[in-house]
Scaffold this motif. Structure first.
Motif, PDB file in Angstrom:
ATOM      1  N   ASN A 421       0.811  -1.220   0.000  1.00  0.00           N
ATOM      2  CA  ASN A 421       0.000   0.000   0.000  1.00  0.00           C
ATOM      3  C   ASN A 421       0.842   1.266   0.000  1.00  0.00           C
ATOM      4  OD1 ASN A 421      -2.331  -1.565   0.097  1.00  0.00           O
ATOM      5  ND2 ASN A 421      -2.353  -1.613   2.341  1.00  0.00           N
ATOM      6  N   ALA A 422       2.051   1.198   0.562  1.00  0.00           N
ATOM      7  CA  ALA A 422       2.910   2.387   0.630  1.00  0.00           C
ATOM      8  C   ALA A 422       3.490   2.759  -0.731  1.00  0.00           C
ATOM      9  CB  ALA A 422       4.035   2.177   1.631  1.00  0.00           C
ATOM     10  N   GLY A 423       3.396   1.846  -1.702  1.00  0.00           N
ATOM     11  CA  GLY A 423       3.949   2.140  -3.015  1.00  0.00           C
ATOM     12  C   GLY A 423       5.454   2.071  -3.083  1.00  0.00           C
ATOM     13  N   LEU A 424       6.100   1.650  -1.991  1.00  0.00           N
ATOM     14  CA  LEU A 424       7.564   1.635  -1.952  1.00  0.00           C
ATOM     15  C   LEU A 424       8.007   0.652  -0.882  1.00  0.00           C
ATOM     16  CD1 LEU A 424      10.075   3.215  -3.165  1.00  0.00           C
ATOM     17  CD2 LEU A 424      10.000   4.554  -1.068  1.00  0.00           C
ATOM     18  N   ALA A 425       8.838  -0.287  -1.251  1.00  0.00           N
ATOM     19  CA  ALA A 425       9.396  -1.220  -0.280  1.00  0.00           C
ATOM     20  C   ALA A 425      10.532  -0.565   0.492  1.00  0.00           C
ATOM     21  CB  ALA A 425       9.886  -2.489  -0.985  1.00  0.00           C
ATOM     22  N   ASP A 426      10.824  -1.101   1.664  1.00  0.00           N
ATOM     23  CA  ASP A 426      11.893  -0.527   2.477  1.00  0.00           C
ATOM     24  C   ASP A 426      13.233  -0.585   1.759  1.00  0.00           C
ATOM     25  OD1 ASP A 426       9.988  -0.094   4.363  1.00  0.00           O
ATOM     26  OD2 ASP A 426      10.605  -1.709   5.720  1.00  0.00           O
ATOM     27  N   TRP A 427      13.508  -1.690   1.092  1.00  0.00           N
ATOM     28  CA  TRP A 427      14.800  -1.804   0.415  1.00  0.00           C
ATOM     29  C   TRP A 427      14.871  -0.899  -0.822  1.00  0.00           C
ATOM     30  CZ3 TRP A 427      14.569  -3.622  -4.589  1.00  0.00           C
ATOM     31  CH2 TRP A 427      13.420  -4.337  -4.942  1.00  0.00           C
ATOM     32  N   GLU A 428      13.707  -0.614  -1.443  1.00  0.00           N
ATOM     33  CA  GLU A 428      13.706   0.342  -2.545  1.00  0.00           C
ATOM     34  C   GLU A 428      14.036   1.741  -2.038  1.00  0.00           C
ATOM     35  OE1 GLU A 428      10.656  -1.199  -5.944  1.00  0.00           O
ATOM     36  OE2 GLU A 428       9.744  -0.444  -4.100  1.00  0.00           O
ATOM     37  N   LEU A 429      13.534   2.074  -0.860  1.00  0.00           N
ATOM     38  CA  LEU A 429      13.890   3.355  -0.255  1.00  0.00           C
ATOM     39  C   LEU A 429      15.382   3.424   0.028  1.00  0.00           C
ATOM     40  CD1 LEU A 429      13.110   6.072   1.031  1.00  0.00           C
ATOM     41  CD2 LEU A 429      12.617   4.821   3.150  1.00  0.00           C
ATOM     42  N   ASP A 430      15.963   2.332   0.503  1.00  0.00           N
ATOM     43  CA  ASP A 430      17.408   2.311   0.762  1.00  0.00           C
ATOM     44  C   ASP A 430      18.201   2.519  -0.525  1.00  0.00           C
ATOM     45  OD1 ASP A 430      16.830   1.893   3.376  1.00  0.00           O
ATOM     46  OD2 ASP A 430      17.443  -0.195   3.456  1.00  0.00           O
ATOM     47  N   ARG A 431      17.783   1.864  -1.601  1.00  0.00           N
ATOM     48  CA  ARG A 431      18.487   2.038  -2.886  1.00  0.00           C
ATOM     49  C   ARG A 431      18.455   3.495  -3.312  1.00  0.00           C
ATOM     50  NH1 ARG A 431      19.382  -2.214  -6.611  1.00  0.00           N
ATOM     51  NH2 ARG A 431      18.952  -0.733  -8.279  1.00  0.00           N
ATOM     52  N   LEU A 432      17.284   4.122  -3.147  1.00  0.00           N
ATOM     53  CA  LEU A 432      17.169   5.531  -3.518  1.00  0.00           C
ATOM     54  C   LEU A 432      18.019   6.406  -2.608  1.00  0.00           C
ATOM     55  CD1 LEU A 432      15.774   7.613  -5.337  1.00  0.00           C
ATOM     56  CD2 LEU A 432      13.914   7.706  -3.663  1.00  0.00           C
ATOM     57  N   MET A 433      18.082   6.086  -1.331  1.00  0.00           N
ATOM     58  CA  MET A 433      18.877   6.878  -0.396  1.00  0.00           C
ATOM     59  C   MET A 433      20.369   6.744  -0.690  1.00  0.00           C
ATOM     60  SD  MET A 433      16.729   6.146   3.126  1.00  0.00           S
ATOM     61  CE  MET A 433      17.872   7.017   4.190  1.00  0.00           C
ATOM     62  N   TRP A 434      20.819   5.543  -1.066  1.00  0.00           N
ATOM     63  CA  TRP A 434      22.224   5.382  -1.459  1.00  0.00           C
ATOM     64  C   TRP A 434      22.547   6.281  -2.652  1.00  0.00           C
ATOM     65  CZ3 TRP A 434      25.648   3.385   1.606  1.00  0.00           C
ATOM     66  CH2 TRP A 434      25.360   2.309   2.432  1.00  0.00           C
ATOM     67  N   SER A 435      21.689   6.218  -3.678  1.00  0.00           N
ATOM     68  CA  SER A 435      21.950   7.001  -4.884  1.00  0.00           C
ATOM     69  C   SER A 435      21.893   8.494  -4.603  1.00  0.00           C
ATOM     70  CB  SER A 435      20.933   6.630  -5.973  1.00  0.00           C
ATOM     71  OG  SER A 435      21.036   5.267  -6.327  1.00  0.00           O
ATOM     72  N   ARG A 436      20.885   8.941  -3.833  1.00  0.00           N
ATOM     73  CA  ARG A 436      20.740  10.357  -3.569  1.00  0.00           C
ATOM     74  C   ARG A 436      21.877  10.879  -2.690  1.00  0.00           C
ATOM     75  NH1 ARG A 436      15.811  12.567  -5.243  1.00  0.00           N
ATOM     76  NH2 ARG A 436      15.471  11.538  -7.252  1.00  0.00           N
ATOM     77  N   SER A 437      22.343  10.083  -1.755  1.00  0.00           N
ATOM     78  CA  SER A 437      23.469  10.515  -0.921  1.00  0.00           C
ATOM     79  C   SER A 437      24.711  10.750  -1.771  1.00  0.00           C
ATOM     80  CB  SER A 437      23.757   9.476   0.166  1.00  0.00           C
ATOM     81  OG  SER A 437      22.657   9.305   1.029  1.00  0.00           O
ATOM     82  N   VAL A 438      25.009   9.802  -2.648  1.00  0.00           N
ATOM     83  CA  VAL A 438      26.178   9.943  -3.516  1.00  0.00           C
ATOM     84  C   VAL A 438      25.995  11.116  -4.478  1.00  0.00           C
ATOM     85  CG1 VAL A 438      27.523   8.808  -5.323  1.00  0.00           C
ATOM     86  CG2 VAL A 438      26.789   7.509  -3.322  1.00  0.00           C
ATOM     87  N   GLU A 439      24.792  11.260  -5.029  1.00  0.00           N
ATOM     88  CA  GLU A 439      24.531  12.364  -5.962  1.00  0.00           C
ATOM     89  C   GLU A 439      24.666  13.713  -5.265  1.00  0.00           C
ATOM     90  OE1 GLU A 439      20.920  14.036  -8.844  1.00  0.00           O
ATOM     91  OE2 GLU A 439      20.730  12.091  -7.808  1.00  0.00           O
ATOM     92  N   ASN A 440      24.124  13.825  -4.041  1.00  0.00           N
ATOM     93  CA  ASN A 440      24.233  15.094  -3.305  1.00  0.00           C
ATOM     94  C   ASN A 440      25.678  15.430  -2.983  1.00  0.00           C
ATOM     95  OD1 ASN A 440      21.467  15.320  -3.347  1.00  0.00           O
ATOM     96  ND2 ASN A 440      21.166  14.583  -1.274  1.00  0.00           N
ATOM     97  N   ILE A 441      26.446  14.425  -2.561  1.00  0.00           N
ATOM     98  CA  ILE A 441      27.855  14.663  -2.233  1.00  0.00           C
ATOM     99  C   ILE A 441      28.621  15.111  -3.473  1.00  0.00           C
ATOM    100  CG2 ILE A 441      29.990  13.529  -1.522  1.00  0.00           C
ATOM    101  CD1 ILE A 441      28.313  11.804   0.370  1.00  0.00           C
ATOM    102  N   ALA A 442      28.394  14.432  -4.592  1.00  0.00           N
ATOM    103  CA  ALA A 442      29.099  14.797  -5.822  1.00  0.00           C
ATOM    104  C   ALA A 442      28.709  16.195  -6.289  1.00  0.00           C
ATOM    105  CB  ALA A 442      28.805  13.764  -6.911  1.00  0.00           C
ATOM    106  N   THR A 443      27.421  16.522  -6.214  1.00  0.00           N
ATOM    107  CA  THR A 443      26.968  17.844  -6.665  1.00  0.00           C
ATOM    108  C   THR A 443      27.497  18.946  -5.762  1.00  0.00           C
ATOM    109  OG1 THR A 443      24.947  16.840  -7.548  1.00  0.00           O
ATOM    110  CG2 THR A 443      24.935  19.224  -7.215  1.00  0.00           C
ATOM    111  N   ALA A 444      27.404  18.748  -4.446  1.00  0.00           N
ATOM    112  CA  ALA A 444      27.891  19.768  -3.517  1.00  0.00           C
ATOM    113  C   ALA A 444      29.396  19.951  -3.633  1.00  0.00           C
ATOM    114  CB  ALA A 444      27.510  19.387  -2.082  1.00  0.00           C
TER     115      ALA A 444
END
Length: 562
Positions: A421-444
């Protein structure tokens, strides 16, 4: 004669006094009052961050259920294994992955949870026993005789951060624990790449900094489709009614958002903030004339014409000028009675099942046909209640794609549970958080490095204290994000990376850093020369005259001594 000498001496002393005052007091005072104020920046730390060295650490716990290991093998459990992998992306960017795997046997309560009738119930029961932190995984190894998985399935990935791995009898009979682990390692690595992160995902997140390999077409498509990382997003749902005379449309957008969209956004709250609004636009046309298919008595929109649909519609949508966050547009188009039913065809001339399409980094459009409400004796306008469950199912799938939630094809033998019902599994959220963390660090990091290079090249730009504070804050947040990423604390790493990108962009786009606000050197000379030249010429001539007279006296005294 004596009076003339006294006047000459007095003139020399006056000239020397004025010159001394100008040189000792005037020039330093003018230099001090006209110098460009430049607050201190941590340049050495910025240079260290320019050489981006990222270390990603993931914790994996492998739990052996009853019947998977022999008593002899069980004596050597628990144990821990660490695997390190290094990748050089380019000369300034390097990636290092560290997987720490801990092995243990299942507890009594975990054994009871694994005896549930289905894998989904077992996943829920295991989740109630203990919740794994973000970035970590738990793999439960079950025997071949277990009925949790179908015959052709070896790995089950649930909605949480747990997976079930079936072990065959040929893998454990007559083998030591080390041999057993060696046989399991490839399968566990596949589970990690599906549920955690892979080198492909991380390099795709570095697309702003490095060039992605042309051979990785899937990652290129995913990175180009999804919006870039941002602290917030604006989501707009628009109902397009081009023919209000034919139908009155009723859509419960508030209830639909609360039921279908809000659970996903609540789960994505660690990644970004979201705001939602909706609107209804009348007489809004797609701007492309659909073609009539006489064989099916329907109107069609071909894939080649879809690119021309967005611009005419976008002019009617308006813009959210109050926010600088990216806008995700979701449009529900109801065809007019003269072009209904309307279907979207793909490049293979096949009808798209969802009758919708999405545009990368813009949004999605769904065509909702209502021709079944028309009858021979229908009195227009017709009242139509839109099936929001059908609509939101499509928009939810498009929203996942645009936010970068990747649904890659699992390897053979894998069974991935629906996201729920949440539309997102916990591990899918983790995958997105890994990618966004790396993307934010590289951009900053790129932003701060570019700002430091700009300020170093243009020396007359004022660096105020608030700019220096933002730069120092960004550097500190970057260092903390890199450290937390290496420690495997995914939640803290994402939070610090968001703070770093906010501080770096505030500093980079500060209005006081405009080069045109300050005078270039040629304009400074044009301003100061008319002021100082009339004063400096008499002083300089007096000093030259004094020096000339002193040399003449020195030459006159020398013959007398001889």
């Amino acid at each position: 004669m004596a009076t003339t000498e006294v006047e000459r001496r007095r003139g020399q002393l006056a000239a020397l006094s004025i010159a001394a005052v100008v040189i000792i007091v005037g020039v330093p005072l003018w230099w001090r009052t006209t110098e460009t104020y430049r607050a201190w920046l941590p340049v050495s730390q910025i240079k260290e961050l320019a050489k981006l060295q990222l270390h990603l650490s993931a914790d994996v716990e492998v739990v052996f259920a009853r019947g998977t290991v022999t008593p002899e093998q069980q004596k050597k459990v628990p144990l821990t294994q660490t695997q390190n992998m290094e990748h050089r992306v380019d000369e300034d960017t390097a990636l290092s992955y560290r997987y720490e795997t801990r092995y243990r046997t299942a507890t009594i309560m975990e054994e009871d949870a694994l005896n549930q009738p289905t894998a989904a119930e077992a996943d829920l029961s295991l989740h109630t026993l203990s919740e794994s932190p973000s970035g970590s995984l738990v793999v439960y190894v079950i025997p071949e005789s277990s009925s949790l998985l179908p015959q052709n399935v070896d790995v089950y990935i649930g909605q949480r951060r747990t997976a079930l791995l079936r072990i065959g009898s040929q893998m454990r009979v007559g083998k030591t624990l080390e041999q057993l682990l060696a046989h399991m390692e490839p399968r566990i690595k596949q589970v990690l790449h599906v549920m955690s992160f892979s080198h492909t995902d991380i390099t795709a997140a570095l697309s702003n900094r490095v060039r992605i390999s042309p051979g990785n077409k899937e990652s290129i498509a995913d990175s180009m489709r999804a919006f870039k990382s941002s602290p917030g997003y604006e989501i707009t749902f628009s109902l397009l009614n081009p023919d209000p005379k034919s139908h009155r449309l009723h859509w419960d957008i508030e209830g639909a958002v609360e039921t279908y969209i809000q659970p996903l956004l609540t789960k994505l709250s660690p990644v970004a903030n979201f705001s939602i609004d909706s609107q209804t636009l009348y007489y809004a046309m797609l701007g492309v004339n659909p073609r009539f298919d006489s064989s099916r008595s329907t109107y069609t929109l071909n894939a080649d014409s879809l690119a021309h649909v967005i611009n005419p519609v976008e002019a009617r949508l308006g813009s959210n000028a109050a926010s600088s966050n990216p806008v995700l547009n979701f449009l529900l188009y109801i065809p007019d009675a003269h072009h209904s039913p309307l279907y979207i065809h793909d490049h293979k001339k096949q009808q798209v099942p969802t009758n919708a399409f999405h545009s990368p980094r813009w949004g999605g459009i769904m065509v909702y046909n209502v021709n079944e409400f028309y009858e021979v004796d229908t009195v227009f306008p017709v009242d139509i209640n839109i099936d929001m469950a059908k609509v939101m199912g499509v928009f939810l799938a498009q929203l996942r794609l645009l936010l970068g939630v990747q649904s890659s094809t699992p390897p053979p033998g894998f069974l991935v549970a629906p996201c729920g019902n949440a539309g997102l599994a916990d591990w899918e959220l983790d995958r997105l958080m890994w990618s966004r963390s790396v993307e934010n660090i590289a951009t900053a990091t790129t932003t701060i490095t570019s700002l430091a290079q700009l300020l170093d090249q243009i020396g007359n730009i004022v660096i105020n204290d608030n700019i220096a504070q933002q730069v120092s804050s960004a550097v500190t947040s970057l260092q903390l994000a890199v450290s937390e990423l290496e420690a495997g604390n995914l939640g803290f790493a994402l939070q610090y990376s968001k703070e770093a990108i906010l501080s770096s962009e505030r500093a980079f786009f500060d209005p006081s850093l405009l080069h045109l606000l300050y005078f270039p050197d040629d304009q400074k000379f044009a301003i100061y020369i008319p002021l100082f030249l009339p004063m400096c010429v008499p002083i300089l001539l007096s000093l030259l005259k004094i020096v000339s007279e002193a040399r003449q006296k020195h030459r006159e005294k020398k013959p007398k001594k001889d």
